[in-house]
Design a protein around this motif. Structure first.
Motif, PDB file in Angstrom:
ATOM      1  N   ALA A  26       0.899  -1.291  -0.022  1.00  0.00           N
ATOM      2  CA  ALA A  26       0.055   0.080   0.121  1.00  0.00           C
ATOM      3  C   ALA A  26       1.057   1.201  -0.087  1.00  0.00           C
ATOM      4  CB  ALA A  26      -1.072   0.124   0.930  1.00  0.00           C
ATOM      5  N   GLY A  27       0.312   2.576  -0.235  1.00  0.00           N
ATOM      6  CA  GLY A  27       0.736   3.708  -0.118  1.00  0.00           C
ATOM      7  C   GLY A  27       1.131   4.248  -1.612  1.00  0.00           C
ATOM      8  N   PHE A  28       0.608   3.880  -2.387  1.00  0.00           N
ATOM      9  CA  PHE A  28       0.662   4.647  -3.756  1.00  0.00           C
ATOM     10  C   PHE A  28      -0.520   5.072  -4.182  1.00  0.00           C
ATOM     11  CE2 PHE A  28       3.884   1.121  -3.571  1.00  0.00           C
ATOM     12  CZ  PHE A  28       5.145   1.952  -4.177  1.00  0.00           C
ATOM     13  N   ARG A  29      -0.674   6.092  -5.084  1.00  0.00           N
ATOM     14  CA  ARG A  29      -1.941   6.664  -5.623  1.00  0.00           C
ATOM     15  C   ARG A  29      -2.796   5.832  -6.357  1.00  0.00           C
ATOM     16  NH1 ARG A  29      -1.231  11.666  -4.656  1.00  0.00           N
ATOM     17  NH2 ARG A  29       1.104  12.686  -4.260  1.00  0.00           N
ATOM     18  N   SER A  30      -3.860   6.277  -6.087  1.00  0.00           N
ATOM     19  CA  SER A  30      -5.119   5.591  -6.431  1.00  0.00           C
ATOM     20  C   SER A  30      -5.044   5.501  -7.910  1.00  0.00           C
ATOM     21  CB  SER A  30      -6.434   6.015  -6.085  1.00  0.00           C
ATOM     22  OG  SER A  30      -7.603   5.611  -6.754  1.00  0.00           O
ATOM     23  N   ASN A  31      -5.600   4.486  -8.930  1.00  0.00           N
ATOM     24  CA  ASN A  31      -5.566   4.672 -10.220  1.00  0.00           C
ATOM     25  C   ASN A  31      -6.785   5.458 -10.684  1.00  0.00           C
ATOM     26  OD1 ASN A  31      -3.376   3.249 -11.020  1.00  0.00           O
ATOM     27  ND2 ASN A  31      -4.163   1.251 -10.606  1.00  0.00           N
ATOM     28  N   TYR A  32      -7.732   5.497  -9.706  1.00  0.00           N
ATOM     29  CA  TYR A  32      -9.043   6.052  -9.855  1.00  0.00           C
ATOM     30  C   TYR A  32      -9.217   7.486  -9.482  1.00  0.00           C
ATOM     31  CZ  TYR A  32      -9.504   0.976 -10.586  1.00  0.00           C
ATOM     32  OH  TYR A  32      -9.169  -0.411 -11.109  1.00  0.00           O
ATOM     33  N   ARG A  33      -8.573   7.821  -8.438  1.00  0.00           N
ATOM     34  CA  ARG A  33      -8.482   9.364  -7.952  1.00  0.00           C
ATOM     35  C   ARG A  33      -7.148   9.376  -7.451  1.00  0.00           C
ATOM     36  NH1 ARG A  33     -13.127  10.838  -4.718  1.00  0.00           N
ATOM     37  NH2 ARG A  33     -11.692  12.731  -4.610  1.00  0.00           N
ATOM     38  N   PRO A  34      -6.092   9.765  -8.407  1.00  0.00           N
ATOM     39  CA  PRO A  34      -4.563   9.922  -8.303  1.00  0.00           C
ATOM     40  C   PRO A  34      -4.326  10.959  -7.099  1.00  0.00           C
ATOM     41  CG  PRO A  34      -5.487  10.471 -10.629  1.00  0.00           C
ATOM     42  CD  PRO A  34      -6.718  10.430  -9.699  1.00  0.00           C
ATOM     43  N   GLU A  35      -5.016  11.909  -6.843  1.00  0.00           N
ATOM     44  CA  GLU A  35      -4.975  12.524  -5.524  1.00  0.00           C
ATOM     45  C   GLU A  35      -4.858  11.736  -4.388  1.00  0.00           C
ATOM     46  OE1 GLU A  35      -9.351  13.232  -6.045  1.00  0.00           O
ATOM     47  OE2 GLU A  35      -7.680  12.936  -7.357  1.00  0.00           O
ATOM     48  N   VAL A  36      -5.413  10.664  -4.046  1.00  0.00           N
ATOM     49  CA  VAL A  36      -5.472   9.683  -3.033  1.00  0.00           C
ATOM     50  C   VAL A  36      -4.425   8.804  -2.997  1.00  0.00           C
ATOM     51  CG1 VAL A  36      -7.024   8.118  -1.809  1.00  0.00           C
ATOM     52  CG2 VAL A  36      -8.069  10.129  -3.027  1.00  0.00           C
ATOM     53  N   VAL A  37      -3.734   8.886  -1.797  1.00  0.00           N
ATOM     54  CA  VAL A  37      -2.727   7.867  -1.676  1.00  0.00           C
ATOM     55  C   VAL A  37      -3.360   6.654  -0.789  1.00  0.00           C
ATOM     56  CG1 VAL A  37      -0.483   7.374  -0.390  1.00  0.00           C
ATOM     57  CG2 VAL A  37      -0.977   9.341  -1.514  1.00  0.00           C
ATOM     58  N   ALA A  57      -4.816   0.829 -14.985  1.00  0.00           N
ATOM     59  CA  ALA A  57      -3.744   1.381 -14.211  1.00  0.00           C
ATOM     60  C   ALA A  57      -3.023   2.594 -14.491  1.00  0.00           C
ATOM     61  CB  ALA A  57      -2.966   0.307 -13.821  1.00  0.00           C
ATOM     62  N   ALA A  58      -2.567   3.221 -13.930  1.00  0.00           N
ATOM     63  CA  ALA A  58      -1.654   4.433 -14.299  1.00  0.00           C
ATOM     64  C   ALA A  58      -0.274   4.010 -14.990  1.00  0.00           C
ATOM     65  CB  ALA A  58      -1.473   5.482 -13.318  1.00  0.00           C
ATOM     66  N   GLY A  59      -0.176   4.824 -15.940  1.00  0.00           N
ATOM     67  CA  GLY A  59       1.368   4.545 -16.604  1.00  0.00           C
ATOM     68  C   GLY A  59       1.367   4.144 -17.873  1.00  0.00           C
ATOM     69  N   ASP A  60       2.557   3.820 -18.281  1.00  0.00           N
ATOM     70  CA  ASP A  60       2.564   3.698 -19.724  1.00  0.00           C
ATOM     71  C   ASP A  60       3.150   1.929 -19.949  1.00  0.00           C
ATOM     72  OD1 ASP A  60       1.927   6.190 -20.537  1.00  0.00           O
ATOM     73  OD2 ASP A  60       4.089   6.779 -20.196  1.00  0.00           O
ATOM     74  N   GLY A  61       3.572   1.408 -18.958  1.00  0.00           N
ATOM     75  CA  GLY A  61       3.759   0.021 -19.467  1.00  0.00           C
ATOM     76  C   GLY A  61       2.544  -1.016 -19.767  1.00  0.00           C
ATOM     77  N   GLU A  62       3.043  -2.121 -20.212  1.00  0.00           N
ATOM     78  CA  GLU A  62       2.192  -3.162 -20.598  1.00  0.00           C
ATOM     79  C   GLU A  62       1.449  -3.578 -19.415  1.00  0.00           C
ATOM     80  OE1 GLU A  62       0.448  -5.624 -23.647  1.00  0.00           O
ATOM     81  OE2 GLU A  62       1.855  -3.816 -23.778  1.00  0.00           O
ATOM     82  N   PRO A  63      -0.097  -3.565 -19.669  1.00  0.00           N
ATOM     83  CA  PRO A  63      -1.112  -4.267 -18.610  1.00  0.00           C
ATOM     84  C   PRO A  63      -0.538  -5.780 -18.335  1.00  0.00           C
ATOM     85  CG  PRO A  63      -2.335  -3.009 -20.301  1.00  0.00           C
ATOM     86  CD  PRO A  63      -0.932  -3.401 -20.839  1.00  0.00           C
ATOM     87  N   ARG A  64      -0.374  -5.990 -17.045  1.00  0.00           N
ATOM     88  CA  ARG A  64      -0.016  -7.333 -16.388  1.00  0.00           C
ATOM     89  C   ARG A  64      -1.076  -7.852 -15.377  1.00  0.00           C
ATOM     90  NH1 ARG A  64       5.628  -8.532 -18.023  1.00  0.00           N
ATOM     91  NH2 ARG A  64       6.379  -6.679 -19.011  1.00  0.00           N
ATOM     92  N   VAL A  65      -1.122  -9.159 -15.228  1.00  0.00           N
ATOM     93  CA  VAL A  65      -1.982  -9.785 -14.057  1.00  0.00           C
ATOM     94  C   VAL A  65      -0.915 -10.724 -13.623  1.00  0.00           C
ATOM     95  CG1 VAL A  65      -3.745 -11.337 -13.622  1.00  0.00           C
ATOM     96  CG2 VAL A  65      -4.054  -9.480 -15.487  1.00  0.00           C
ATOM     97  N   GLU A 129     -17.546  13.646 -10.361  1.00  0.00           N
ATOM     98  CA  GLU A 129     -18.735  13.764  -9.434  1.00  0.00           C
ATOM     99  C   GLU A 129     -18.126  13.507  -8.016  1.00  0.00           C
ATOM    100  OE1 GLU A 129     -21.061  10.460 -10.436  1.00  0.00           O
ATOM    101  OE2 GLU A 129     -22.188  11.587 -12.061  1.00  0.00           O
ATOM    102  N   ARG A 130     -16.738  13.327  -7.895  1.00  0.00           N
ATOM    103  CA  ARG A 130     -15.889  13.154  -6.546  1.00  0.00           C
ATOM    104  C   ARG A 130     -16.337  11.860  -5.865  1.00  0.00           C
ATOM    105  NH1 ARG A 130     -10.907  15.356  -6.472  1.00  0.00           N
ATOM    106  NH2 ARG A 130     -11.029  17.527  -6.840  1.00  0.00           N
ATOM    107  N   GLY A 131     -16.569  10.866  -6.476  1.00  0.00           N
ATOM    108  CA  GLY A 131     -17.155   9.706  -5.852  1.00  0.00           C
ATOM    109  C   GLY A 131     -15.932   9.481  -4.773  1.00  0.00           C
ATOM    110  N   GLU A 132     -16.719   9.062  -3.641  1.00  0.00           N
ATOM    111  CA  GLU A 132     -15.597   8.792  -2.551  1.00  0.00           C
ATOM    112  C   GLU A 132     -15.039   7.533  -2.646  1.00  0.00           C
ATOM    113  OE1 GLU A 132     -16.004   8.126   2.105  1.00  0.00           O
ATOM    114  OE2 GLU A 132     -17.506   8.911   1.373  1.00  0.00           O
ATOM    115  N   ILE A 133     -13.573   7.170  -2.290  1.00  0.00           N
ATOM    116  CA  ILE A 133     -13.012   6.204  -2.322  1.00  0.00           C
ATOM    117  C   ILE A 133     -12.966   5.832  -0.912  1.00  0.00           C
ATOM    118  CG2 ILE A 133     -10.682   4.776  -2.526  1.00  0.00           C
ATOM    119  CD1 ILE A 133     -10.444   6.313  -5.352  1.00  0.00           C
TER     120      ILE A 133
END
Length: 135
Positions: A26-37, A57-65, A129-133
């Motif tokens: 944990a401790g990274f920015r949300s992919n859905y609300r980047p202002e939220v850690v 997900a944020a970033g330019d890399g290849e999506p991975r599972v 809409e500022r949906g709450e996380i």
């Protein structure tokens, strides 16, 4: 099914290039609300659900599972359970403890460009809409 009865396997989607044994924390920015850690690391028991997260997900890399194993306790993800969907049909979970990478999954379903664009539009509406996380 609740977190208490879920045994996995579990999956996490990202654009990060990771290896077996690496830890997701944990401790990274949300992919859905980047202002939220985020205080938690999120995962699912559905490979295609993790694939959706990887695509978004944020970033330019290849999506991975990745197949992951929790290193500690976990709970149902309150962002998609009960408030938005009864129970936990997405089999989504979160933990404040790290997840260990046990392997990469290659047979998940990729989104079409149109479906990915539709998801990005949905997220833009949620952000506006500022949906709450629930963090």
């Amino acid at each position: 099914m609740s977190a208490a009865s879920e045994t996995g396997p579990f999956f996490h989607g990202t654009k990060a290039d990771l290896g077996v044994g690496d830890l997701l924390t944990a401790g990274f920015r949300s992919n859905y609300r980047p202002e939220v850690v985020m205080n938690h690391i999120y995962f699912t028991a559905l490979p295609d659900g993790a694939g959706l997260a990887a695509e978004l997900a944020a970033g330019d890399g290849e999506p991975r599972v990745y197949e992951v194993e929790p290193t500690g306790s976990f709970e149902d993800d309150p962002n998609v359970t009960d408030q938005k969907f009864p129970g936990n049909p997405t089999r989504s979970y979160r933990s404040s403890e790290p997840l260990r990478i046990v392997g990469e999954v290659h047979d998940w379903t990729r989104l079409t460009p149109e479906a990915l664009a539709a998801w990005h539009e949905r997220l833009a509406v949620i952000r506006a809409e500022r949906g709450e996380i629930i963090n």
